[in-house]
Design a protein around this motif. Structure first.
Motif, short mmCIF file in Angstrom:
data_model
loop_
_atom_site.label_atom_id
_atom_site.label_comp_id
_atom_site.label_asym_id
_atom_site.label_seq_id
_atom_site.Cartn_x
_atom_site.Cartn_y
_atom_site.Cartn_z
N ALA A 1 15.64 64.22 -2.49
CA ALA A 1 15.86 64.17 -1.05
C ALA A 1 16.87 65.22 -0.61
O ALA A 1 16.71 65.85 0.45
CB ALA A 1 16.34 62.77 -0.65
N ALA A 2 17.92 65.41 -1.39
CA ALA A 2 18.90 66.45 -1.06
C ALA A 2 18.26 67.83 -1.09
O ALA A 2 18.56 68.69 -0.25
CB ALA A 2 20.06 66.39 -2.05
N PRO B 1 26.78 62.56 0.31
CA PRO B 1 25.72 63.31 -0.41
C PRO B 1 25.38 62.74 -1.77
O PRO B 1 24.25 62.90 -2.24
CB PRO B 1 26.31 64.72 -0.51
CG PRO B 1 27.27 64.82 0.61
CD PRO B 1 27.87 63.45 0.75
N THR B 2 26.35 62.08 -2.42
CA THR B 2 26.07 61.48 -3.73
C THR B 2 25.03 60.38 -3.63
O THR B 2 24.27 60.15 -4.58
CB THR B 2 27.37 60.92 -4.33
OG1 THR B 2 28.35 61.96 -4.35
CG2 THR B 2 27.16 60.41 -5.74
N LEU B 3 24.98 59.69 -2.50
CA LEU B 3 24.05 58.59 -2.34
C LEU B 3 22.61 59.07 -2.19
O LEU B 3 21.67 58.29 -2.38
CB LEU B 3 24.44 57.74 -1.11
CG LEU B 3 25.85 57.14 -1.15
CD1 LEU B 3 26.13 56.39 0.15
CD2 LEU B 3 26.00 56.21 -2.34
N ALA C 1 30.38 67.32 -5.41
CA ALA C 1 31.83 67.36 -5.24
C ALA C 1 32.40 66.00 -4.84
O ALA C 1 33.45 65.57 -5.34
CB ALA C 1 32.21 68.42 -4.21
N GLY C 2 31.71 65.28 -3.95
CA GLY C 2 32.19 63.96 -3.53
C GLY C 2 32.19 62.95 -4.67
O GLY C 2 33.06 62.08 -4.75
N TYR C 3 31.20 63.08 -5.56
CA TYR C 3 31.13 62.18 -6.72
C TYR C 3 32.31 62.40 -7.66
O TYR C 3 32.96 61.46 -8.11
CB TYR C 3 29.80 62.42 -7.43
CG TYR C 3 29.60 61.61 -8.67
CD1 TYR C 3 29.64 60.21 -8.63
CD2 TYR C 3 29.33 62.21 -9.90
CE1 TYR C 3 29.44 59.46 -9.77
CE2 TYR C 3 29.13 61.48 -11.05
CZ TYR C 3 29.18 60.10 -10.98
OH TYR C 3 28.99 59.36 -12.11
N GLY D 1 25.09 76.41 -4.29
CA GLY D 1 25.77 75.84 -3.11
C GLY D 1 25.32 74.44 -2.81
O GLY D 1 26.13 73.56 -2.49
N LEU D 2 24.02 74.20 -2.91
CA LEU D 2 23.49 72.85 -2.68
C LEU D 2 24.04 71.87 -3.71
O LEU D 2 24.40 70.72 -3.38
CB LEU D 2 21.96 72.88 -2.73
CG LEU D 2 21.27 71.52 -2.60
CD1 LEU D 2 21.42 70.99 -1.19
CD2 LEU D 2 19.80 71.62 -2.98
#
Length: 313
Positions: A138-139, A131-133, A188-190, A181-182
């Motif tokens: 776009a997200a 998701p960070t990418l 979180a991954g970043y 939430g979005l």
């Protein structure tokens, strides 16, 4: 020994660079200034000049028609009594609490679970980091499909469980929580990467010694891992706070600050005041307040970082 003799001896005791070294350092100064000049020029034009302009506009009082009337705190008075600003400030505070703390907890849990470098863990790291990418716009577009009332993926799967249809982005009571939430899913991954780097820096012999003393995994995590990870967590908090104040793309794409200003945050309020309502003074005042708030929060976090470094040493 007199003070004059003491000062002379002290001066003689100071290390003196050899003449050749001083000459080399002096000759390299113009080259360094020439190499730094483009960066300094861009910083002056696109960072410091806008800050100075915002400060000037925030304290400039204008009459009807944009005529100059003097300097003062009038823009700040109108700002603090504006109900829309108070709502945006409260939303930003709630958005910050709702995104920073859960993102941090999830990042630490993921990093601790995926700390060992195996093929399966590397695959999971890639999945969580994906998701960070994605660009934030776009997200947000992807989130709009997931959260679409009645036809979105979330409503579809909840309907399979018997849940009623929910207007995730159109209900003022839950729209901000949908955006929170979005944001957690996006960031979180970043933050997990920073936590992984921090975990790699903790010496393994400390854990081995704790194991010999009979400490279990939970005790080792809360008594060893978490305290030594505090400097890294402080850095993550500063980055997360900057994201809270500076990221607004998803709010504009998903709700535009609505419904009823329930998702309006400070940066979107500044955009509306300056570019939609053409109230430059109020927008500049809100900018100064936002930057001051961000600097204060970053200072507190960095002081925590400093205490963590002292603990680690």
């Amino acid at each position: 020994m007199s003070d004059a003799v003491f000062r002379d001896n002290l001066a003689l005791a100071q290390p003196v660079a050899p003449p050749a070294a001083r000459k080399k350092r002096d000759s390299s100064a113009p080259t360094a200034a020439l190499l730094l000049a483009p960066s300094l020029l861009f910083l002056a034009l696109f960072t410091y000049a806008p800050i100075l302009q915002a400060l000037t506009q925030a304290f400039t009082i204008e009459k009807f028609g944009g005529k100059f009337a003097g300097y003062g705190f009038g823009n700040f008075q109108r700002l603090f009594f504006d109900a829309a600003f108070q709502k945006a400030f409260a939303n930003t505070f709630l958005y910050g609490i709702g995104t920073v703390a859960p993102s941090l907890v999830i990042a630490v849990i993921l990093a601790a679970a995926l700390q060992e470098s195996t093929r399966f863990n590397n695959l999971l790291r890639t999945i969580f980091f994906f998701p960070t990418l994605l660009p934030l716009v776009a997200a947000a577009a992807l989130g709009s499909f997931v959260l679409m009332p009645g036809a979105g993926l979330l409503d579809y799967y909840l309907a399979q469980l018997g849940a009623a249809q929910t207007n995730w982005l159109g209900d003022p009571d839950i729209a901000l929580y949908s955006i929170i939430g979005l944001t957690i899913w996006k960031n979180a991954g970043y933050y997990m990467l920073f936590a992984l780097a921090g975990l790699q820096g903790i010496p393994s012999d400390i854990h081995e010694a704790a194991k010999l003393d009979g400490a279990g995994p939970i005790t080792r995590f809360f008594r060893i891992t978490l305290p030594l990870l505090m400097p890294t967590l402080a850095v993550i908090v500063v980055i997360a706070l900057i994201n809270v104040v500076t990221q607004v793309d998803h709010v504009i794409v998903l709700t535009g600050g609505g419904p009823s200003d329930s998702t309006n945050v400070l940066l979107n309020y500044i955009f509306q005041a300056a570019h939609e309502q053409h109230d430059i003074g109020r927008g500049a005042a809100a900018t100064i307040v936002s930057v001051a708030l961000l600097l204060a929060l970053s200072f507190v976090s960095l002081k925590t970082l400093e205490r963590g470094m002292h603990y680690e040493s």
